[in-house]
Write an enzyme that holds these catalytic residues in place. Structure first.
Site, PDB file in Angstrom:
ATOM      1  N   GLU B  49      64.460  23.157  60.580  1.00 10.15           N
ATOM      2  CA  GLU B  49      63.382  23.296  59.594  1.00 10.15           C
ATOM      3  C   GLU B  49      62.844  24.703  59.722  1.00 10.15           C
ATOM      4  O   GLU B  49      62.570  25.179  60.821  1.00 10.15           O
ATOM      5  CB  GLU B  49      62.257  22.303  59.873  1.00 10.15           C
ATOM      6  CG  GLU B  49      62.536  20.908  59.391  1.00 10.15           C
ATOM      7  CD  GLU B  49      61.361  19.976  59.673  1.00 10.15           C
ATOM      8  OE1 GLU B  49      60.253  20.478  59.937  1.00 10.15           O
ATOM      9  OE2 GLU B  49      61.575  18.761  59.654  1.00 10.15           O
ATOM     10  N   ASP B  60      48.502  21.782  58.644  1.00 14.49           N
ATOM     11  CA  ASP B  60      48.910  22.336  59.930  1.00 14.49           C
ATOM     12  C   ASP B  60      47.737  22.637  60.844  1.00 14.49           C
ATOM     13  O   ASP B  60      46.679  23.076  60.409  1.00 14.49           O
ATOM     14  CB  ASP B  60      49.741  23.609  59.711  1.00 14.49           C
ATOM     15  CG  ASP B  60      51.120  23.271  59.189  1.00 14.49           C
ATOM     16  OD1 ASP B  60      51.838  22.521  59.868  1.00 14.49           O
ATOM     17  OD2 ASP B  60      51.480  23.742  58.092  1.00 14.49           O
TER      18      ASP B  60
END
Lengths: 413, 272
Positions: B49, B60
């Protein structure tokens, strides 16, 4: 804008939460079930007369609504004296939402949302705030309803809005300074969303403006529309007719949406949304997302954003912490593209001048946010005939801003 | 067969699970980022990824927020990330690469052009954090036409009523977000995973990878045993960040330290 106009400007959003191409639900999967739950709960609450009755009871007896409609006669005369000819100088009225409990329009939608949160069985409230007005309103209502409250606020704003930080703490809220990014409203919203993802079970996110994922833009607009509904009746009582133009400041755009919405289908009523031009829209230092931005996706909705060529969000700047945001509510983006509302801007300096003029002429110290709207009124009124009526939303009072203004004027306090 | 499907089929044939690694593109600079990508498969990463830096990464935690800021500071852009994938692809035609990020940079690039260019660069899948199935129409037709998998996140809050809708919009593999929270904050309990993974299996035959909160080889091994793969991101980003000099620049040992950690994780995933 060569698009066909809709039959009504008051039919949005659609079932996807879109106003034309704007709005929507661009959130992480973790939040999506909760967003749908908020939507269902809001739809059910809207149909419940008891919900409306309780909200209106609080507006009357706790907030002090209806807020007055004030003919700003000395300001009107001043602007007439500055007009080019005898027949010019429109009448200026203020919708005085600065007289609400907590000093701004924010509490209208906070009360509605906290009542909704209680219906949903949520036991903790979070909010983001820029100028601190929405944070104060949320902390206030949470005190009233005995709910724990956490307010996310950019560290830069914590610094420049100290009185409101102290108010929130007095009211029992926890203020979380956010240091990421430029540490202003955008970053506070990021952090509130992050907290919400981690606390979906018991937490309700009370958003302060007509932005965010559906249903927030429509929900906050509906609650704030009390401003325009009252103003319409009050203007009919005072003048026997509708105003010729409405003027309101735009950060996220909740006070403007609240004033405009009930008038959107009254074709004779022109509307002006005033964005913060900071140091000037020709510089990099402004917050004029409709004037200088382009459509993108941030904070759950598609709307006009300040961004670079690669889709990175750029920092906004305004002397007013409440307007210091690189986006705008999606319904404004839609009204902008349809041309129903004209979006203009006022600089920091123009807002400062308006702030001082209003204080001296009307005995009203406005917040820096509506001072931007007033700056446009000062440009517009002298160019319009005497028998025209301008209605401006004086959506907040300036007590919180006196330190900022003093600093800009070089005054030691 | 797509690279993602081929990789999971090959792993199945070998009787082992996948280690999926996450690093932010251009963190802390293009050359280091490319060296890491090139080194990852050899260190035991099965799928890669690659985070696309964004100014406002709402899902995040602080580690990946800082990674994005480091990357943006050295001029990372979406075209730059595609170029990075192209450079990696020149030397590796089998390891799947999945871009993970937020929708706005793609919108700015142009969705049609992006899907075509990403496929041409060698991108195999997309994880778009802020594009739930409700907004799938934004990119699904273009991604399908380009042969790019749209990998959906399934969260603990995704209930049985909603699961079919999410899974129906998913291809490649299913990414199970094991906690309600942001990246790199806390870890799921074994009990919650033991409940969640069979629940998803009842609705899909796609491989399932577990992510968010997996930091140690032990945790990676446990997750891989329950599912088809484990995703490790923040722990690698933290190792990278700790290796930088005071100006946030890579040191000679940066790449080696991250790859060493990947080897340990891969060992645990393979042992499971």
């Amino acid at each position: 804008m060569n698009k066909p106009l809709p039959n009504s400007f008051r039919q949005g959003p659609d079932v996807q939460g879109r106003f034309g191409q704007f709005g929507g639900r661009f959130v992480a999967e973790t939040l999506m079930p909760l967003i749908l739950e908020v939507e269902q709960a809001y739809e059910a609450a809207k149909r419940d007369p008891a919900f409306d009755a309780e909200w209106r009871r609080l507006l009357t007896h706790y907030v002090g609504r209806p807020s007055p409609l004030w003919f700003a006669e000395r300001l009107t005369n001043h602007l007439r004296a500055n007009s080019a000819s005898e027949g010019l100088g429109a009448k200026v009225y203020f919708k005085r939402d600065e007289l609400n409990h907590t000093g701004a329009h924010k509490i209208n939608a906070v009360l509605g949302q906290i009542l909704l949160a209680k219906r949903m069985g949520k036991t903790r409230i979070i909010a983001e705030t820029g100028a601190g007005q929405h944070g104060v309103a949320t902390a206030t209502v949470c005190a009233l309803f005995d709910l724990p409250c956490t307010v996310f606020m950019g560290a830069t704003d914590v610094e420049r809005q100290q009185p409101n930080v102290f108010r929130m703490k007095l009211l029992g809220a926890e203020v979380m300074p956010v240091t990421s990014g430029a540490a202003t409203l955008k970053d506070a919203m990021n952090e509130a969303l992050r907290y919400w993802v981690a606390n979906v079970e018991d937490t309700y996110y009370c958003i302060g403006t007509v932005a965010g994922p559906h249903p927030y833009p429509v929900m906050v607009r509906d609650f704030q529309s009390v401003i325009g509904e009252e103003a319409k009746q009050q203007m009919m009582a005072a003048e026997g007719r509708l105003p010729d133009a409405l003027v309101a400041a735009i950060g996220g755009g909740s006070n403007a949406m609240g004033l405009f919405y009930p008038f959107l289908d009254d074709a004779s009523v022109k509307m002006f949304g005033v964005e913060a031009a900071g140091h000037g829209v020709e510089t990099e230092q402004h917050a004029a997302s409709l004037t200088k931005g382009r459509p993108g996706v941030l904070h759950g909705n598609r709307t006009y954003l300040l961004q670079d060529a690669h889709g990175q969000i750029t920092e906004a700047h305004s002397i007013s912490a409440g307007l210091d945001y690189p986006g705008v509510g999606p319904e404004h983006s839609w009204l902008h593209e349809l041309g129903r509302v004209q979006y203009v801007s006022a600089t920091d300096d123009e807002a400062l001048a308006a702030f001082q003029l209003c204080s001296k002429l009307e005995g009203i110290i406005p917040a820096l946010e509506p001072a931007h709207a007033l700056a446009h009124v000062m440009r517009l009124a002298p160019t319009r005939p005497k028998d025209e009526i301008l209605l401006m939303n004086l959506c907040g009072r300036g007590d919180k801003d006196i330190f900022t203004v003093a600093r800009h004027l070089g005054v030691e306090m | 067969m797509s690279r993602i499907a081929a990789k999971f089929a090959a792993l199945k044939a070998e009787g082992r699970k996948a280690l999926v690694t996450y690093l932010q593109g251009f963190d802390p600079d293009r050359e280091t980022s490319l060296a890491l990508l090139r080194g990852l498969p050899g260190a035991g990463a099965d799928l890669l990824e690659l985070g696309v830096p964004f100014t406002d990464p709402m899902a995040d935690g602080p580690s990946i927020q800082r990674a994005a800021q480091r990357a943006l500071r050295v001029g990372a852009t979406l075209p730059g990330v595609l170029e990075l994938v192209r450079a990696f692809r020149a030397g590796d035609d089998t390891t799947p690469v999945v871009l993970m990020g937020y929708y706005n940079p793609i919108l700015a690039y142009g969705v049609d052009g992006f899907c075509a260019d990403a496929a041409a660069a060698g991108v195999d899948g997309l994880i778009l954090v802020d594009l739930p199935p409700e907004e799938a129409g934004e990119i699904e037709p273009q991604a399908q036409a380009a042969g790019i998998d749209l990998i959906r996140l399934v969260a603990p809050t995704t209930d049985d009523a909603r699961l079919p809708r999410v899974l129906q919009a998913t291809s490649g593999f299913v990414y199970y977000v094991s906690i309600t929270g942001i990246t790199g904050t806390r870890s799921a309990t074994a009990a919650s995973l033991e409940e969640a993974i069979p629940r998803i299996r009842r609705h899909t035959d796609l491989p399932i990878a577990i992510g968010f909160g997996i930091r140690t080889p032990q945790q990676a091994g446990d997750a891989a045993r329950l599912a088809d793969g484990a995703v490790v991101g923040t722990a690698l980003v933290d190792t990278l960040a700790a290796s930088l000099d005071e100006d946030g620049r890579a040191r000679p040992e940066t790449v080696g330290l991250v790859l060493e950690q990947v080897r340990a994780l891969a060992g645990a995933v393979r042992a499971g």
